[in-house]
Design a protein around this motif. Structure first.
Motif, PDB file in Angstrom:
ATOM      1  N   LEU A  83     -11.223  14.136   1.488  1.00  0.00           N
ATOM      2  CA  LEU A  83      -9.782  13.715   1.609  1.00  0.00           C
ATOM      3  C   LEU A  83      -8.890  13.388   0.671  1.00  0.00           C
ATOM      4  CD1 LEU A  83     -10.461  12.190   5.063  1.00  0.00           C
ATOM      5  CD2 LEU A  83      -9.211  14.402   4.812  1.00  0.00           C
ATOM      6  N   VAL A  84      -7.591  13.539  -0.052  1.00  0.00           N
ATOM      7  CA  VAL A  84      -7.044  13.460  -1.338  1.00  0.00           C
ATOM      8  C   VAL A  84      -5.419  12.639  -0.669  1.00  0.00           C
ATOM      9  CG1 VAL A  84      -5.918  13.404  -3.203  1.00  0.00           C
ATOM     10  CG2 VAL A  84      -7.666  14.603  -1.391  1.00  0.00           C
ATOM     11  N   MET A  85      -5.326  11.087  -1.030  1.00  0.00           N
ATOM     12  CA  MET A  85      -4.454  10.757  -0.929  1.00  0.00           C
ATOM     13  C   MET A  85      -3.418   9.852  -1.924  1.00  0.00           C
ATOM     14  SD  MET A  85      -6.210   6.595   1.865  1.00  0.00           S
ATOM     15  CE  MET A  85      -6.990   5.693  -0.216  1.00  0.00           C
ATOM     16  N   GLY A  86      -2.541   9.202  -1.234  1.00  0.00           N
ATOM     17  CA  GLY A  86      -1.655   8.824  -2.426  1.00  0.00           C
ATOM     18  C   GLY A  86      -1.095   7.235  -2.100  1.00  0.00           C
ATOM     19  N   GLY A  87      -1.504   6.943  -2.182  1.00  0.00           N
ATOM     20  CA  GLY A  87      -1.581   5.024  -2.728  1.00  0.00           C
ATOM     21  C   GLY A  87      -0.135   4.907  -2.560  1.00  0.00           C
ATOM     22  N   GLN A  88       1.085   5.255  -2.472  1.00  0.00           N
ATOM     23  CA  GLN A  88       2.419   4.949  -2.720  1.00  0.00           C
ATOM     24  C   GLN A  88       3.263   6.149  -1.740  1.00  0.00           C
ATOM     25  OE1 GLN A  88       3.389   2.989  -4.183  1.00  0.00           O
ATOM     26  NE2 GLN A  88       1.330   2.370  -5.103  1.00  0.00           N
ATOM     27  N   ASP A  89       2.101   6.938  -0.969  1.00  0.00           N
ATOM     28  CA  ASP A  89       2.349   7.934   0.361  1.00  0.00           C
ATOM     29  C   ASP A  89       3.743   7.275   1.513  1.00  0.00           C
ATOM     30  OD1 ASP A  89       3.673   9.979   1.736  1.00  0.00           O
ATOM     31  OD2 ASP A  89       1.658  11.043   0.982  1.00  0.00           O
ATOM     32  N   ARG A  90       4.591   6.983   1.966  1.00  0.00           N
ATOM     33  CA  ARG A  90       5.844   6.780   2.521  1.00  0.00           C
ATOM     34  C   ARG A  90       5.361   7.995   4.375  1.00  0.00           C
ATOM     35  NH1 ARG A  90      10.991   5.409  -0.314  1.00  0.00           N
ATOM     36  NH2 ARG A  90      10.336   2.876  -0.740  1.00  0.00           N
ATOM     37  N   THR A  91       5.129   9.336   4.110  1.00  0.00           N
ATOM     38  CA  THR A  91       4.729   9.642   5.004  1.00  0.00           C
ATOM     39  C   THR A  91       3.786  10.514   5.497  1.00  0.00           C
ATOM     40  OG1 THR A  91       6.927  11.480   3.874  1.00  0.00           O
ATOM     41  CG2 THR A  91       5.365  12.707   5.404  1.00  0.00           C
ATOM     42  N   VAL A  92       2.940   9.958   4.843  1.00  0.00           N
ATOM     43  CA  VAL A  92       1.224  10.194   4.826  1.00  0.00           C
ATOM     44  C   VAL A  92       0.534   8.547   4.582  1.00  0.00           C
ATOM     45  CG1 VAL A  92      -1.092  10.959   5.895  1.00  0.00           C
ATOM     46  CG2 VAL A  92       0.727  12.273   5.949  1.00  0.00           C
ATOM     47  N   PRO A  93       0.580   7.908   4.731  1.00  0.00           N
ATOM     48  CA  PRO A  93      -0.126   6.389   4.182  1.00  0.00           C
ATOM     49  C   PRO A  93      -1.003   6.442   4.125  1.00  0.00           C
ATOM     50  CG  PRO A  93       1.811   5.805   5.484  1.00  0.00           C
ATOM     51  CD  PRO A  93       1.633   6.686   6.107  1.00  0.00           C
ATOM     52  N   GLU A  94      -1.589   5.630   3.267  1.00  0.00           N
ATOM     53  CA  GLU A  94      -2.806   5.396   3.110  1.00  0.00           C
ATOM     54  C   GLU A  94      -4.148   4.895   4.341  1.00  0.00           C
ATOM     55  OE1 GLU A  94      -4.713   2.278   0.433  1.00  0.00           O
ATOM     56  OE2 GLU A  94      -2.868   2.190  -0.006  1.00  0.00           O
TER      57      GLU A  94
END
Length: 266
Positions: A204-215
């Motif tokens: 699972l990869v996440m972007g810490g600044q993602d607004r669409t799929v927040p952490e």
């Protein structure tokens, strides 16, 4: 260079055309993988065609997408490695849980059944669809401003607008409505077999600044896999948003995925 035994299949999410994966396809081919990026059902071959014919994209739900990719994977010479972004990440998780893949990488993956957090930014990002119930049966486009909020908030406005112009297409509303109702539906198409002990590894990869799929959504997804003994790992890019697969820093993410695959002998 010898070709790796498992081909790689890239799966796009909502609002991005399959050709947005082209740089990744070439990057993985140079690394020795056979790689491809088939589009969702009804999505035309080019961005311009997709924008001109949103009716062909409309009203395809999660089950339609799963059936479409299941047929595509069946023609491959070996079990593939799936790399999906956003809703494509959720599709990759579901196919992995069905034992149709050797491994999967889910990048900023949409929420699966059982994930409860719904941050306000995620709701705001999907408001262009949810503001009208009739959009369940339509394909909805994002304006450059809406794209900037949901995808391009961690890059400059100029780069975000360029990415929108290059890759953005209308997206079917049905998958979002299905995901939103998942925790109230006994047989939701957004359900994933997170208890499968015999599946391949999952990153699972996440972007810490993602607004669409927040952490919060990704960390809650990780918890859904806690009862499985199969490999499930998490990787965060703290300064990246939802555009992390297509913006100027995409190679950092792609190379991290290649390192992870090598770590697991894939």
């Amino acid at each position: 260079m010898s070709v790796k035994p498992n081909p790689v299949v890239f799966i796009h999410g909502l609002w991005l055309h399959a050709t947005s994966w082209n740089p990744w396809v070439e990057h993985f081919q140079r690394a020795g993988y056979e790689a491809s990026a088939p589009g969702w059902p009804g999505v035309p071959d080019t961005v311009l065609e997709a924008r001109a014919h949103p009716e062909t994209i409309a009203d395809h739900g999660i089950d339609d997408v799963i059936e479409h990719y299941t047929a595509a994977l069946a023609s491959l010479p070996a079990a593939p490695i799936l790399v999906g972004h956003s809703f494509g990440g959720m599709i990759a998780e579901k196919l992995l849980g069905l034992d149709l893949a050797a491994a999967a990488v889910a990048i900023d993956a949409a929420q699966i059944k059982g994930v409860l957090p719904l941050p306000l930014s995620a709701l705001h990002s999907t408001l262009p669809v949810f503001r009208n119930p009739a959009n369940k049966h339509r394909a909805v486009s994002l304006t450059p401003e809406q794209f900037r909020y949901g995808f391009g908030n961690a890059v400059t406005p100029g780069e975000s607008d360029q990415l929108h112009d290059q890759w953005a297409i209308p997206a079917p509303g049905r998958p979002l409505f299905e995901a939103a109702a998942a925790n109230f539906s006994l047989h939701s198409p957004a359900a994933v077999n997170t208890h499968n002990d015999h599946r391949g590894p999952l990153l699972l990869v996440m972007g810490g600044q993602d607004r669409t799929v927040p952490e919060a959504i990704t960390t809650a997804t990780l918890k859904q896999y806690r009862h499985s003994s199969a490999v499930t790992e998490l990787l965060e890019f703290e300064d990246r948003g939802h555009s992390l697969t297509i913006d100027h820093g995409w190679t950092e993410v792609a190379d991290a995925v290649l390192v992870w695959l090598d770590k697991h002998g894939l």
